[in-house]
Design a protein around this motif. Structure first.
Motif, PDB file in Angstrom:
ATOM      1  N   ILE A  53       0.837  -1.201   0.000  1.00 52.72           N
ATOM      2  CA  ILE A  53       0.000   0.000   0.000  1.00 52.72           C
ATOM      3  C   ILE A  53       0.875   1.256   0.000  1.00 52.72           C
ATOM      4  O   ILE A  53       2.050   1.223   0.369  1.00 52.72           O
ATOM      5  N   CYS A 106       0.720   5.542   1.030  1.00 52.24           N
ATOM      6  CA  CYS A 106       0.019   6.644   1.685  1.00 52.24           C
ATOM      7  C   CYS A 106       0.654   7.923   1.131  1.00 52.24           C
ATOM      8  O   CYS A 106       1.702   8.360   1.608  1.00 52.24           O
ATOM      9  N   VAL A 162      -7.193   3.142   9.029  1.00 54.19           N
ATOM     10  CA  VAL A 162      -7.448   2.768   7.631  1.00 54.19           C
ATOM     11  C   VAL A 162      -7.697   1.271   7.451  1.00 54.19           C
ATOM     12  O   VAL A 162      -8.547   0.862   6.657  1.00 54.19           O
ATOM     13  N   PHE A 164      -9.393  -3.156   4.132  1.00 53.32           N
ATOM     14  CA  PHE A 164      -9.619  -1.747   4.463  1.00 53.32           C
ATOM     15  C   PHE A 164     -10.954  -1.557   5.176  1.00 53.32           C
ATOM     16  O   PHE A 164     -11.907  -2.291   4.940  1.00 53.32           O
ATOM     17  N   TRP A 177     -13.179   0.591   4.704  1.00 51.08           N
ATOM     18  CA  TRP A 177     -14.339   0.915   3.866  1.00 51.08           C
ATOM     19  C   TRP A 177     -14.958  -0.343   3.248  1.00 51.08           C
ATOM     20  O   TRP A 177     -16.000  -0.273   2.628  1.00 51.08           O
ATOM     21  N   GLN A 178     -14.296  -1.507   3.409  1.00 48.99           N
ATOM     22  CA  GLN A 178     -14.896  -2.756   2.933  1.00 48.99           C
ATOM     23  C   GLN A 178     -15.889  -3.318   3.943  1.00 48.99           C
ATOM     24  O   GLN A 178     -16.628  -4.232   3.631  1.00 48.99           O
ATOM     25  N   ARG A 191     -15.007   6.605   2.965  1.00 47.39           N
ATOM     26  CA  ARG A 191     -13.638   6.951   2.573  1.00 47.39           C
ATOM     27  C   ARG A 191     -13.258   8.376   2.984  1.00 47.39           C
ATOM     28  O   ARG A 191     -12.123   8.626   3.392  1.00 47.39           O
ATOM     29  N   THR A 218     -10.163   9.265   5.347  1.00 44.92           N
ATOM     30  CA  THR A 218      -9.089  10.168   4.913  1.00 44.92           C
ATOM     31  C   THR A 218      -8.838  11.238   5.963  1.00 44.92           C
ATOM     32  O   THR A 218      -7.703  11.532   6.332  1.00 44.92           O
ATOM     33  N   ASP A 238      -4.096   3.548   0.053  1.00 41.01           N
ATOM     34  CA  ASP A 238      -4.819   2.531  -0.721  1.00 41.01           C
ATOM     35  C   ASP A 238      -3.782   1.578  -1.310  1.00 41.01           C
ATOM     36  O   ASP A 238      -2.581   1.767  -1.113  1.00 41.01           O
ATOM     37  N   ALA A 264      -3.346   4.145  -5.141  1.00 42.24           N
ATOM     38  CA  ALA A 264      -2.979   5.339  -4.364  1.00 42.24           C
ATOM     39  C   ALA A 264      -2.110   6.279  -5.190  1.00 42.24           C
ATOM     40  O   ALA A 264      -2.277   7.504  -5.132  1.00 42.24           O
TER      41      ALA A 264
END
Ligand SMILES: [Zn+2]
Length: 398
Positions: free
Chosen positions: A101, A103, A134, A210, A212-213, A227, A231, A257, A262
Motif C-alpha cells: 500500500i 500513503c 485505515v 480496508f 471501507w470494505q 472513505r 481520509t 490505498d 494510491a
C-alpha cells in the motif's frame, strides 16, 4: 551481417506472443466465466515472467498493445500491477493475503522538500496509526523506513515486486525491511511534489483489508467506513508525526490505498494542488496576491494532446514568473473538459485574470535548463523568469 528490413520490429518470443494473445482474449471476453479463464492463465504467465525478472517481455508486449489494442494493453497492465503489489504468505501457520500500500502526501515548499528516513519508533507509531484508522482490526502492517519521492520508487515491475516481497518478509519475521536500491537516488526539485509512505499489510486469506470494505456498524460503535471520513481521520492523526519530518513544507494527505491505486489518486490530486501551491508561492515569496496574478493556459501537443501548461505572472504584464504542468491521466483526451476544471481551480484560488489559448503548442523545452516552455498571453512560447528580488532569496532551508 544481414540487417533487418527498415522498420521491422524484433520477433516476439513464445512467451511474448502468448502474453499478447491472453491479454487480447481477456479484453474481448464476453462473459465473466470467459474472463476468469483468460485472467487465470494471464496471471500465471505474468507471475512466471516476474519470477524470471523478465521486465523486457512485459514492456515489449505492453508497448505493442498500446499501439494496436489499447483495451488489451489495459487488461495486461492491470494484471501486472496486481501481481506486483500483492502476494500470499504464511503467518502463524495460516495463509494470509499481502498487499503493498501507499500513503501519498502532497507537499509544497519554498525550500527543498526532504525525503526523510523513519526511526524504528516512527515506523511502529505509523503502523499503529494505519491499523487504527485505515486498515481492518485483524490486519497486520509493516512500514518502509523512508518517505520516498517519485524518483525513489522502483521503476521496473520486478523491482517493485521485490519491494513487496521484502516488506512481506518483514511482516513475517518482525524485522525492519531493508531499503531498496532506488531509495538512494536523488529527487528532482520541484515547488510541489509527492512523498510516499509505503507499507505492506496482511490479512487472513479472503478477509477485508480496508475499513471501507466493512459494513457500517449500527448503534454506538464508532466504526468508520466512509472513505472521506477515513481520509480525514488518517490525515489528522498522521500529520503530527509526519509534518515535523517535512520541515518548511505544507502537507496534505491522500487516502492510503493499494499501491497503484494510491499513486494514481495522488497524480490526480497533485494537479490542482500544484496550481494552488504555485499561486500561494507567488503570493508569499514576492507579495503578489492571487487577485494581482494572471494565469495563461495552453494545450501542449506531441502526436496528441499531452498536457496543459499553466503559467502565472503579474496581471497586465507579459512576464511569466512560475508555471505548472497539468498532464492528462488515464483515459483523458482532447474530449475531456480539462480547461473548465483548471479555470475552476484558478478561480477558487482567487485568480480571475485567466487567458486560455485554444490553438496547439508544441511540447518544447528550454535548450539550456531543460525546463518546459509556456504560452504567454500573446500566444507565444516563453520562458519562466522570477523577478530579481525573489531570485536573491535563499532557496535552501537551514
Ligand atoms: Zn531555460
Amino acid at each position: 551481417m544481414k540487417r533487418p528490413p527498415y522498420g521491422s520490429r524484433p520477433r516476439l518470443s513464445r512467451e511474448m506472443a502468448q502474453l499478447s494473445w491472453l491479454a487480447s482474449g481477456l479484453a474481448q471476453a464476453g462473459s465473466r466465466m470467459e474472463r476468469t479463464y483468460w485472467h487465470g492463465r494471464l496471471q500465471t504467465l505474468v507471475e512466471q515472467l516476474l519470477t524470471a525478472k523478465d521486465d523486457e517481455s512485459l514492456n515489449v508486449v505492453l508497448n505493442r498493445l498500446s499501439d494496436s489494442e489499447p483495451v488489451g494493453h489495459d487488461a495486461l497492465m492491470d494484471t501486472i500491477e496486481s501481481a506486483v503489489e500483492s502476494t500470499t504468505t504464511i503467518i502463524d501457520g495460516k495463509p494470509h493475503d499481502v498487499l503493498l500500500i501507499a500513503c501519498p502526501l502532497l507537499t509544497w515548499s519554498r525550500y527543498a522538500i526532504p525525503t526523510p528516513t523513519l526511526s524504528a519508533k516512527d515506523q511502529r507509531v505509523l503502523a499503529e496509526l494505519l491499523l487504527n484508522t485505515v486498515l481492518t482490526r485483524h490486519a497486520r502492517v509493516v512500514v518502509l523506513g523512508m518517505l520516498v519521492g517519485p524518483d525513489q520508487i522502483p521503476r521496473e515491475f520486478t523491482q517493485l515486486a521485490a519491494l513487496t516481497q521484502n516488506l512481506t518478509q518483514a511482516l513475517v519475521n518482525g524485522k525492519a525491511a531493508p531499503l531498496h536500491t532506488q531509495a538512494q537516488e536523488e529527487t528532482n526539485r520541484f515547488l510541489s511534489d509527492t512523498r510516499y509512505l509505503i507499507a505492506a499489510t496482511a490479512v487472513p486469506k479472503g478477509d477485508a483489508l480496508f475499513r471501507w470494505q466493512e459494513p457500517r456498524a449500527t448503534g454506538g460503535n464508532s466504526q468508520l467506513n466512509d472513505r472521506a471520513d477515513i481520509t480525514q481521520l488518517w490525515a489528522s492523526t498522521c500529520m503530527p508525526i509526519l509534518e515535523p519530518m517535512l520541515a518548511g513544507c505544507r502537507v496534505s494527505a491522500v487516502l492510503p490505498d493499494a499501491f497503484h491505486a494510491a499513486c494514481a489518486a495522488a497524480d490526480r490530486a497533485s494537479r490542482p494542488y500544484s496550481v494552488q501551491a504555485c499561486i500561494n508561492f507567488l503570493s508569499e515569496s514576492i507579495d503578489l496576491p492571487p487577485e494581482k496574478q494572471r494565469a495563461v493556459i495552453g494545450p501542449f501537443h506531441a502526436q496528441r494532446l499531452e498536457e496543459y501548461r499553466i503559467a502565472l505572472g503579474p496581471r497586465n504584464e507579459d512576464a511569466l514568473y512560475h508555471g505548472v504542468v497539468w498532464p492528462l491521466l488515464g483515459i483523458e483526451d482532447e474530449q475531456t473538459d480539462m480547461v473548465a476544471e483548471i479555470e475552476q481551480v484558478l478561480r477558487a484560488a482567487g485568480v480571475t485574470d485567466i487567458v486560455t489559448h485554444e490553438h496547439r503548442f508544441p511540447m518544447e523545452f528550454c535548450e539550456d535548463c531543460g525546463g518546459p516552455m509556456y504560452a504567454n498571453a500573446d500566444g507565444e512560447l516563453a520562458h519562466l523568469e522570477m523577478p530579481e528580488s525573489a531570485a536573491a532569496q535563499p532557496s535552501t532551508l537551514h
